[in-house]
Design a protein around this motif. Structure first.
Motif, PDB file in Angstrom:
ATOM      1  N   UNK A   1      10.080 -38.271 -96.616  1.00 56.58           N
ATOM      2  CA  UNK A   1      10.707 -38.783 -95.235  1.00 56.58           C
ATOM      3  C   UNK A   1      11.837 -37.699 -95.058  1.00 56.58           C
ATOM      4  N   UNK A   2      12.264 -37.773 -93.768  1.00 55.05           N
ATOM      5  CA  UNK A   2      13.259 -36.953 -93.372  1.00 55.05           C
ATOM      6  C   UNK A   2      14.223 -37.875 -92.870  1.00 55.05           C
ATOM      7  N   UNK A   3      15.350 -37.739 -93.608  1.00 50.81           N
ATOM      8  CA  UNK A   3      16.598 -38.639 -93.272  1.00 50.81           C
ATOM      9  C   UNK A   3      17.871 -37.947 -92.706  1.00 50.81           C
ATOM     10  N   UNK A   4      18.261 -38.317 -91.743  1.00 53.43           N
ATOM     11  CA  UNK A   4      19.507 -38.055 -90.944  1.00 53.43           C
ATOM     12  C   UNK A   4      20.725 -38.551 -91.449  1.00 53.43           C
ATOM     13  N   UNK A   5      21.857 -37.983 -91.779  1.00 53.22           N
ATOM     14  CA  UNK A   5      23.214 -38.552 -92.214  1.00 53.22           C
ATOM     15  C   UNK A   5      24.018 -38.229 -91.058  1.00 53.22           C
ATOM     16  N   UNK A   6      24.725 -39.024 -90.195  1.00 55.39           N
ATOM     17  CA  UNK A   6      25.701 -38.564 -89.126  1.00 55.39           C
ATOM     18  C   UNK A   6      26.806 -39.244 -89.420  1.00 55.39           C
ATOM     19  N   UNK A   7      27.937 -38.582 -89.272  1.00 55.37           N
ATOM     20  CA  UNK A   7      29.284 -38.796 -89.357  1.00 55.37           C
ATOM     21  C   UNK A   7      30.336 -37.978 -88.607  1.00 55.37           C
ATOM     22  N   UNK A   8      31.473 -38.295 -88.405  1.00 53.55           N
ATOM     23  CA  UNK A   8      32.251 -37.536 -87.456  1.00 53.55           C
ATOM     24  C   UNK A   8      32.983 -36.249 -88.040  1.00 53.55           C
ATOM     25  N   UNK A   9      32.660 -35.797 -89.290  1.00 48.09           N
ATOM     26  CA  UNK A   9      33.033 -34.836 -89.594  1.00 48.09           C
ATOM     27  C   UNK A   9      32.029 -34.090 -90.876  1.00 48.09           C
ATOM     28  N   UNK A  10      31.906 -32.915 -90.970  1.00 43.37           N
ATOM     29  CA  UNK A  10      30.909 -32.547 -92.246  1.00 43.37           C
ATOM     30  C   UNK A  10      31.667 -32.668 -93.486  1.00 43.37           C
ATOM     31  N   UNK A  11      33.072 -32.627 -93.430  1.00 37.18           N
ATOM     32  CA  UNK A  11      33.964 -32.878 -94.576  1.00 37.18           C
ATOM     33  C   UNK A  11      33.704 -34.291 -95.231  1.00 37.18           C
ATOM     34  N   UNK A  12      33.410 -35.421 -94.318  1.00 32.85           N
ATOM     35  CA  UNK A  12      33.309 -36.678 -94.683  1.00 32.85           C
ATOM     36  C   UNK A  12      32.134 -36.604 -95.614  1.00 32.85           C
ATOM     37  N   UNK A  13      31.195 -36.191 -94.988  1.00 28.26           N
ATOM     38  CA  UNK A  13      29.776 -35.919 -95.657  1.00 28.26           C
ATOM     39  C   UNK A  13      29.702 -35.486 -97.277  1.00 28.26           C
ATOM     40  N   UNK A  14      30.269 -34.369 -97.280  1.00 28.08           N
ATOM     41  CA  UNK A  14      30.664 -33.631 -98.395  1.00 28.08           C
ATOM     42  C   UNK A  14      31.367 -34.445 -99.491  1.00 28.08           C
ATOM     43  N   UNK A  15      32.442 -34.946 -98.964  1.00 26.35           N
ATOM     44  CA  UNK A  15      33.218 -35.347-100.040  1.00 26.35           C
ATOM     45  C   UNK A  15      33.040 -36.832-100.308  1.00 26.35           C
ATOM     46  N   UNK A  16      32.366 -37.780 -99.450  1.00 23.45           N
ATOM     47  CA  UNK A  16      32.097 -38.858 -99.665  1.00 23.45           C
ATOM     48  C   UNK A  16      30.634 -39.451 -99.709  1.00 23.45           C
ATOM     49  N   UNK A  17      29.702 -38.983 -99.062  1.00 27.17           N
ATOM     50  CA  UNK A  17      28.334 -39.001 -99.169  1.00 27.17           C
ATOM     51  C   UNK A  17      27.537 -38.087-100.146  1.00 27.17           C
ATOM     52  N   UNK A  33      21.965 -33.034 -92.164  1.00 22.21           N
ATOM     53  CA  UNK A  33      23.211 -33.416 -91.747  1.00 22.21           C
ATOM     54  C   UNK A  33      23.720 -33.194 -90.511  1.00 22.21           C
ATOM     55  N   UNK A  34      23.951 -34.339 -89.622  1.00 25.05           N
ATOM     56  CA  UNK A  34      24.524 -34.127 -88.330  1.00 25.05           C
ATOM     57  C   UNK A  34      25.767 -34.264 -88.053  1.00 25.05           C
ATOM     58  N   UNK A  35      26.493 -33.366 -87.771  1.00 20.36           N
ATOM     59  CA  UNK A  35      28.181 -33.846 -87.551  1.00 20.36           C
ATOM     60  C   UNK A  35      28.693 -32.353 -86.858  1.00 20.36           C
ATOM     61  N   UNK A  36      30.317 -32.535 -86.447  1.00 22.15           N
ATOM     62  CA  UNK A  36      30.704 -31.581 -85.980  1.00 22.15           C
ATOM     63  C   UNK A  36      30.654 -30.432 -87.130  1.00 22.15           C
ATOM     64  N   UNK A  37      30.769 -29.113 -86.842  1.00 26.07           N
ATOM     65  CA  UNK A  37      30.684 -28.097 -87.688  1.00 26.07           C
ATOM     66  C   UNK A  37      32.300 -27.825 -88.192  1.00 26.07           C
ATOM     67  N   UNK A  38      32.367 -27.504 -89.482  1.00 26.00           N
ATOM     68  CA  UNK A  38      33.571 -27.386 -89.943  1.00 26.00           C
ATOM     69  C   UNK A  38      33.656 -26.444 -91.397  1.00 26.00           C
TER      70      UNK A  38
END
Length: 376
Positions: A1-17, A33-38
């Motif tokens: 499957x293709x799973x999208x993870x969407x959050x308001x910051x890439x930092x958030x995905x990396x640190x918490x998910x 990962x779909x998020x603002x680039x940082x």
């Protein structure tokens, strides 16, 4: 499957998910990962994610402007074509849910904290609740991080109970976050708050408590680790944080990619927040066997059994916070060590991330009708 993870910051995905990302990848799924680039976007790619940038303001409160986000989300979702979308934070939860409905893709939302719109009652909060009520018709599942947040949504008829579930925050990797090999009481004693410099995190009360404690015990160290966030009127200005530091009420440590090493150097972790989902910083502190002082509010109170692994204090009360911190300070070495060990036990029994990951895989299977189980 293709799973999208969407959050308001890439930092958030990396640190918490990231653990969830790794579990999905290990099970053979593609993760986008779909998020603002940082600065953390490239690190997500290095971990095996595909990254799709989607600019959004994490703190903007103009609903008319934010409605334009529906178009951005819809374009991203139609381009990526995921089988399921995992959404976190208020804007993906609201505007992403509408876009996903238009794109015909099932979503699993996570209310990771209610934020300012539920703490401060005004026109913006009323609009936000109306938007939640509309958009939360569409997800296949809505996870909450504590029972109080879930009940509040149900009382205000913002979501159907049948699609809700409570999970223990983002969970914590108890194999990565470990206690120090040997117990050591710091000399002088160290209190640490890990948080962005926001009013709603209780930083003003933390400084008030510092003033009370330092009048009695001037040698005590009162530390803050976290970013200064001057967006809007919820962030405390850098000049004020620096003034507190100059006056000796606070040791401001800035930010760090190695929070664990800073936590290891503390005797007690403090979070006097006004409301939380389930604060990751307290989960990390628990896993590393640290006593905790936190406010008796939704999110924080889930992490502390009063008198067992820490103390709960009254919200917005610097005096009561100081009293509870003083109780920890006066504990014997043996009692301090036991309280920390009790924190570790709670982390293992209640907050281990394996529980959260398992619930996500079950929710993905329910939303898509496809087998999603991860490999142990």
């Amino acid at each position: 499957m293709r799973v999208a993870i969407v959050i308001n910051k890439s930092w958030n995905i990396f640190n918490f998910r990231l653990s969830l990302v790794k579990a999905l990848l290990a099970a053979g799924h593609e993760v986008v990962a779909i998020a603002p680039e940082d600065a953390y976007s490239a690190r997500l790619v290095a971990e095996g994610c595909r990254f799709v940038p989607l600019p959004m303001e994490s703190k903007g409160t103009n609903p008319l402007k934010d409605l334009l986000l529906v178009r951005k989300f819809l374009k991203a979702y139609k381009t990526v074509k995921p089988d399921v979308i995992l959404q976190y934070t208020i804007k993906p939860n609201i505007y992403g849910s509408v876009a996903a409905k238009l794109a015909g893709i099932p979503t699993i939302n996570n209310v990771s904290g209610l934020g300012t719109v539920f703490i401060v009652q005004n026109l913006v909060s009323k609009i936000a609740m109306a938007l939640y009520r509309f958009s939360f018709q569409f997800p296949a599942k809505v996870f909450f991080q504590n029972s109080d947040d879930k009940e509040l949504f149900l009382e205000r008829k913002l979501v159907r109970e049948s699609i809700t579930e409570v999970i223990p925050g983002s969970g914590i990797n108890t194999q990565r976050y470990l206690p120090a090999p040997t117990f050591k009481r710091q000399e002088p004693f160290v209190f640490l708050m890990v948080s962005r410099a926001l009013y709603e995190k209780g930083l003003v009360e933390y400084v008030e408590a510092s003033k009370i404690l330092k009048a009695k015990y001037p040698q005590i160290r009162i530390q803050l680790l976290g970013a200064i966030d001057e967006e809007g009127n919820i962030g405390i200005k850098r000049v004020l944080v620096e003034q507190w530091a100059k006056e000796g009420w606070l040791e401001y440590l800035g930010t760090s990619d190695d929070v664990a090493s800073v936590v290891h150097g503390a005797d007690c972790v403090v979070l006097p927040s006004y409301r939380e989902g389930t604060p990751r910083t307290l989960l990390e502190a628990s896993a590393m066997a640290k006593p905790i002082v936190a406010t008796n509010v939704p999110g924080c109170k889930e992490t502390v059994i009063d008198g067992y692994n820490g103390y709960l204090c009254d919200v917005k009360s610097g005096a009561d916070l100081a009293a509870k911190m003083e109780q920890v300070y006066h504990l014997s070495d043996a009692a301090l060590q036991t309280m920390g060990q009790n924190s570790r036990r709670l982390a293992e029994e209640k907050f281990d991330e394996k529980f959260v990951i398992d619930r996500y895989f079950r929710a993905i299977e329910g939303a898509t009708g496809k087998v999603a189980r991860h490999i142990n």
